[in-house]
Design a protein around this motif. Structure first.
Motif, short mmCIF file in Angstrom:
data_model
loop_
_atom_site.label_atom_id
_atom_site.label_comp_id
_atom_site.label_asym_id
_atom_site.label_seq_id
_atom_site.Cartn_x
_atom_site.Cartn_y
_atom_site.Cartn_z
N LYS A 91 0.82 -1.21 0.00
CA LYS A 91 0.00 0.00 0.00
C LYS A 91 0.86 1.26 0.00
O LYS A 91 0.37 2.34 -0.28
CB LYS A 91 -0.90 0.02 1.25
CG LYS A 91 -1.94 -1.07 1.28
CD LYS A 91 -2.88 -0.92 2.47
CE LYS A 91 -2.21 -1.16 3.82
NZ LYS A 91 -1.68 -2.51 4.04
N GLU A 92 2.11 1.10 0.35
CA GLU A 92 2.92 2.29 0.57
C GLU A 92 3.38 2.96 -0.72
O GLU A 92 3.60 2.31 -1.72
CB GLU A 92 4.13 1.95 1.43
CG GLU A 92 3.80 1.87 2.90
CD GLU A 92 3.34 3.21 3.47
OE1 GLU A 92 4.02 4.22 3.24
OE2 GLU A 92 2.31 3.22 4.15
N CYS A 93 3.57 4.24 -0.59
CA CYS A 93 3.86 5.08 -1.75
C CYS A 93 5.32 5.45 -1.82
O CYS A 93 5.71 6.34 -2.57
CB CYS A 93 3.02 6.32 -1.61
SG CYS A 93 2.73 6.71 0.13
N HIS A 94 6.17 4.81 -1.02
CA HIS A 94 7.59 5.16 -0.99
C HIS A 94 8.37 3.99 -0.42
O HIS A 94 7.83 3.17 0.31
CB HIS A 94 7.80 6.38 -0.09
CG HIS A 94 7.33 6.13 1.32
ND1 HIS A 94 6.02 6.31 1.69
CD2 HIS A 94 7.96 5.67 2.41
CE1 HIS A 94 5.88 5.97 2.97
NE2 HIS A 94 7.04 5.58 3.44
N ILE A 124 5.98 13.07 -4.07
CA ILE A 124 5.66 13.60 -2.75
C ILE A 124 6.21 12.71 -1.63
O ILE A 124 7.11 13.11 -0.89
CB ILE A 124 4.13 13.76 -2.59
CG1 ILE A 124 3.60 14.68 -3.71
CG2 ILE A 124 3.79 14.35 -1.22
CD1 ILE A 124 2.11 14.65 -3.87
N CYS A 125 5.68 11.51 -1.54
CA CYS A 125 5.95 10.69 -0.36
C CYS A 125 7.42 10.32 -0.14
O CYS A 125 7.88 10.33 1.00
CB CYS A 125 5.08 9.46 -0.38
SG CYS A 125 3.33 9.91 -0.49
N ASP A 128 10.29 12.52 2.33
CA ASP A 128 10.54 12.48 3.77
C ASP A 128 11.29 11.22 4.22
O ASP A 128 11.54 11.06 5.40
CB ASP A 128 9.21 12.57 4.54
CG ASP A 128 8.72 14.01 4.64
OD1 ASP A 128 9.57 14.92 4.65
OD2 ASP A 128 7.50 14.23 4.72
N PHE A 129 11.63 10.34 3.28
CA PHE A 129 12.23 9.06 3.68
C PHE A 129 13.59 8.84 3.03
O PHE A 129 13.68 8.30 1.93
CB PHE A 129 11.28 7.90 3.37
CG PHE A 129 10.00 7.99 4.15
CD1 PHE A 129 9.89 7.39 5.40
CD2 PHE A 129 8.91 8.71 3.67
CE1 PHE A 129 8.74 7.50 6.16
CE2 PHE A 129 7.75 8.83 4.41
CZ PHE A 129 7.65 8.22 5.66
#
Ligand SMILES: Nc1nc2c(ncn2[C@@H]2O[C@H](COP(=O)(O)OP(=O)(O)OP(=O)(O)O)[C@@H](O)[C@H]2O)c(=O)[nH]1
Ligand SMILES: [Mg+2]
Ligand SMILES: [Zn+2]
Ligand SMILES: [Zn+2]
Ligand SMILES: [Zn+2]
Ligand SMILES: [Zn+2]
Lengths: 217, 129
Positions: A91-94, A124-125, A128-129
């Motif tokens: 499900k994650e976007c990054h 976007i996502c 931050d990672f």
């Protein structure tokens, strides 16, 4: 009677990822591997660029291919007989540094000089990672529209190198690639921006030259 | 968007701290969210409430505190809050409020920090009262 207590926690979820990223970078440094995180819009040419780099750069390379559910991109890299780990984020976007840590354990890092990480297509996502890579390369293309940079400033603020791909179709999609370069410079004045057409092999040597510079640092 | 996984990490952190401190209930949770952290506070809060159900955190009040952007300017040395008032939301990452130069570092405003919780504990002689 019950008593009420205030408990100080101060646990930054973002910081937890950044700490793990630093740990990943140590693992990479110990194995003398230079790692590049490729971020960018969906379909901008991340896989195409990595494919060309695998062929053109004279180094033993490994690839981590991040994708939401498929293994398509991992399959494309496997054709070049390089070690590939496909990471499905579900499900994650990054990608995050925890997933990458697992992949690092499964790769023969001692036999590799460069690790290319293809992040999930998303402007976007992933911002931050941090993953622990040495540099971040942001790949966008003219077909996303020439206001992409203005709309997603943060990803460009953190970029070490920016690639504006598919300039061969700029006129057809009515995009001004030079405006995109200027927009990047407004946000990140020192970053190198390279206009490419991977289809026509334009700009590829500049990217390779730039990667060499970063590796020498 | 990854509000769900972030919320999950926050709830896990809270449960762990609550259990360590012998809480019987969590009353309040304060989360600091950076102004330019790429998370939507409203969505995050909703996810927190949903994920708390049937845990010790159920029913807690979630306080979302915004952390303003702070920068450090490499040109003039300015350190402090970026001027975000009448500007577009991303301008603070671009210009120094003092000298307008663009060569700067973001030092705050990107966090997702579980700051503190307020819990209810059963005290030693709770059974007697
Ligand atoms: N016209 C043109 N097409 C290109 C260029 N570079 C890549 N493409 C095409 O763009 C499409 C997407 O390229 P990919 O390399 O798969 O892009 P990606 O960024 O890896 O895509 P995702 O992983 O799905 O986000 C493919 O059909 C490529 O052939 C280019 O310079 N010009
Ligand atoms: Mg791809
Ligand atoms: Zn995400
Ligand atoms: Zn794990
Ligand atoms: Zn997301
Ligand atoms: Zn300044």
């Amino acid at each position: 009677m019950h008593k009420i207590a205030d408990i100080e926690i101060q646990h930054d979820i973002m910081l937890a990822n950044r700490k793990l990223a630093k740990k990943n970078q140590k693992i990479l440094d110990n194995a003398n591997v230079f790692a590049v995180d490729f971020l960018g819009a969906i379909g901008s040419g991340k896989t195409s660029l990595i494919e060309k780099l695998i062929q053109e750069m004279d180094y033993p390379v490994a690839v981590i291919a991040g994708d939401v559910i498929s293994k398509f991109d991992a399959g494309r890299f496997e054709k070049y007989n390089v070690p590939v780990i496909g990471l499905n984020t579900g499900k994650e976007c990054h990608l995050d540094s925890h997933l990458v840590e697992h992949a690092l354990h499964d790769l023969p890092l001692d036999e590799v000089d460069i690790l290319f990480i293809e992040n999930v297509g998303n402007l976007i996502c992933p911002v931050d990672f941090d993953l622990g890579s040495h540099i971040r390369v942001v790949v966008i293309s003219v077909s996303e529209g020439d206001d992409t940079v203005e709309k997603h400033p943060l990803i460009f603020k953190d970029a070490d190198l920016v690639v504006i791909n598919k300039v061969d179709i700029a006129a057809a999609v009515g995009a001004d690639e030079d405006k995109m370069v200027e927009d990047v410079k407004k946000i990140n004045p020192d970053v190198q921006v390279i206009k490419t057409s991977l289809k026509e092999n334009k700009g590829l040597s500049e990217i390779i030259e730039s990667l060499h510079k970063f590796m020498a640092e | 968007m990854h509000e769900l996984s972030m919320a999950d990490a926050i709830v896990k952190t809270v449960i762990e701290a609550a259990e360590k401190n012998d809480a019987i209930e969590v009353l309040e949770v304060t989360v600091e969210l950076g102004q330019i952290t790429l998370l939507n506070p409203e969505q995050l809060k909703f996810m927190l409430e949903v994920l708390s159900e049937d845990t010790i955190v159920s029913g807690a009040k979630f306080n979302m505190e915004e952390v303003p952007v702070e920068i450090e300017c490499f040109s003039c040395g300015f350190k402090g809050k970026a001027d975000t008032d009448e500007l577009d939301h991303y301008v603070p990452i671009i210009n120094c409020p003092e000298c307008e130069e663009r060569n700067l570092n973001i030092t705050a405003g990107r966090e997702c920090n579980v700051k503190n919780i307020k819990i209810e504990k059963s005290d030693e002689d709770a059974q007697d009262s």
